[in-house]
Design an enzyme around this catalytic site. Structure first.
Site, PDB file in Angstrom:
ATOM      1  N   HIS A   1      -0.278 -12.358   8.125  1.00 18.80           N
ATOM      2  CA  HIS A   1       0.975 -12.788   7.505  1.00 18.80           C
ATOM      3  C   HIS A   1       1.355 -14.161   8.061  1.00 18.80           C
ATOM      4  O   HIS A   1       1.295 -14.374   9.279  1.00 18.80           O
ATOM      5  CB  HIS A   1       2.056 -11.748   7.824  1.00 18.80           C
ATOM      6  CG  HIS A   1       3.374 -12.064   7.213  1.00 18.80           C
ATOM      7  ND1 HIS A   1       3.653 -11.832   5.883  1.00 18.80           N
ATOM      8  CD2 HIS A   1       4.492 -12.626   7.736  1.00 18.80           C
ATOM      9  CE1 HIS A   1       4.883 -12.216   5.627  1.00 18.80           C
ATOM     10  NE2 HIS A   1       5.424 -12.713   6.731  1.00 18.80           N
TER      11      HIS A   1
ATOM     12  N   LEU B   1       0.831  -1.203   0.000  1.00 23.67           N
ATOM     13  CA  LEU B   1       0.000   0.000   0.000  1.00 23.67           C
ATOM     14  C   LEU B   1       0.865   1.254   0.000  1.00 23.67           C
ATOM     15  O   LEU B   1       1.912   1.305   0.639  1.00 23.67           O
ATOM     16  CB  LEU B   1      -0.899   0.018   1.240  1.00 23.67           C
ATOM     17  CG  LEU B   1      -1.907  -1.124   1.379  1.00 23.67           C
ATOM     18  CD1 LEU B   1      -2.875  -0.821   2.524  1.00 23.67           C
ATOM     19  CD2 LEU B   1      -2.694  -1.347   0.103  1.00 23.67           C
TER      20      LEU B   1
HETATM   21  C1  GRF Z   1      -2.231 -16.236   3.512  1.00 24.25           C
HETATM   22  O1  GRF Z   1      -1.252 -17.183   3.831  1.00 24.25           O
HETATM   23  C2  GRF Z   1      -1.963 -14.931   4.199  1.00 24.25           C
HETATM   24  O2  GRF Z   1      -1.321 -15.089   5.416  1.00 24.25           O
HETATM   25  C3  GRF Z   1      -1.052 -14.229   3.228  1.00 24.25           C
HETATM   26  O3  GRF Z   1      -1.514 -14.597   1.963  1.00 24.25           O
HETATM   27  C4  GRF Z   1      -2.194 -15.845   2.044  1.00 24.25           C
HETATM   28  C5  GRF Z   1      -3.562 -15.620   1.497  1.00 24.25           C
HETATM   29  O4  GRF Z   1      -4.318 -16.799   1.428  1.00 24.25           O
HETATM   30  N1  GRF Z   1      -1.041 -12.798   3.452  1.00 24.25           N
HETATM   31  P1  GRF Z   1      -5.873 -16.734   1.137  1.00 24.25           P
HETATM   32  O5  GRF Z   1      -6.032 -15.971  -0.185  1.00 24.25           O
HETATM   33  O6  GRF Z   1      -6.530 -16.008   2.261  1.00 24.25           O
HETATM   34  O7  GRF Z   1      -6.302 -18.151   1.009  1.00 24.25           O
END
Ligand code: GRF
Length: 216
Positions: free
Chosen positions: A109, A93
């Protein structure tokens, strides 16, 4: 606070966990809009299936990051969004979004921050040889995965883990703690002093997370 907006670029399993929590009555929130920078994201299909308003904005419409973010912020504001939830949103962002929603944007994350920022972090954690990994919900600032930490969940790493098995166990925790963090924020139970985030009426942790037990 009740109105949330979700930004997602991919499969949207965290989005689904939030939708499920709302539909089950565990989370008192309304998803006013889902925005994706990827028209083919499965997250968009989930929006359709659950009749949630969505927008897709292609990168080529606004090649400049600030312009793109201005468009995103415009849609969010128009819908009265109070909390912006990034759920697998693959864009960094700009200051435009941060200024429009100061301390009102969160991300999840798949590592225990500040260890392993960026992409492919489950592999980075395995390669480093950590015994514990996990996931982190944090406020978003202009840095990479650098905002104040709201909550974390720990996932022990086992010798037999591969990137896939570890990712799957971390993801399960993501789905558990992300709706929880949103609930705390919407109920205004979160306060921030410096980098430290405090949760009102939180219970003290009852036990330490242990390594695999060996007898010696
Ligand atoms: C997840 O592992 C999240 O922690 C990271 O990106 C991935 C997204 O997975 N930021 P989803 O699209 O929610 O299945």
């Amino acid at each position: 606070m009740k109105n949330i907006g979700i930004l997602a670029s991919g499969r949207g399993s965290n989005l689904q966990a939030i939708i499920d929590a709302i539909e089950a009555g565990r989370l008192n929130a309304e998803i006013k809009i889902i925005i994706s920078d990827n028209p083919f994201a499965f997250a968009v299909e989930r929006a359709r299936r659950h009749n949630i308003p969505f927008r897709t904005i292609a990168k080529k419409e606004f090649p400049l990051r600030e312009d793109f973010d201005r468009a995103v912020a415009g849609h969010l504001k128009e819908q009265g969004v109070e909390l912006v939830v990034l759920a697998g949103y693959m864009r960094l962002l700009s200051g435009v979004m941060i200024k429009e929603f100061p301390m009102r944007i969160i991300n999840i994350h798949p590592s225990l921050l500040p260890s392993f920022t960026g992409l492919d972090v489950q592999k980075k954690a395995l390669d480093w040889g950590v015994k514990f990994s996990g996931c982190t919900v944090h406020f978003v600032d202009e840095g990479l995965d650098s905002g104040p930490i709201i909550i974390q969940a720990v996932v022990p790493v086992s010798d037999s883990d591969t990137k896939e098995t570890l990712s799957e166990r971390i993801l399960r925790e993501e789905h558990r703690i992300y709706p929880m963090a949103i609930k705390l924020l919407l109920e205004e139970k979160i306060s921030v002093r410096g980098r430290r985030v405090f949760i009102k009426d939180a219970e003290e942790p009852q036990s330490a997370v242990e390594n695999p037990v060996v007898t010696i």
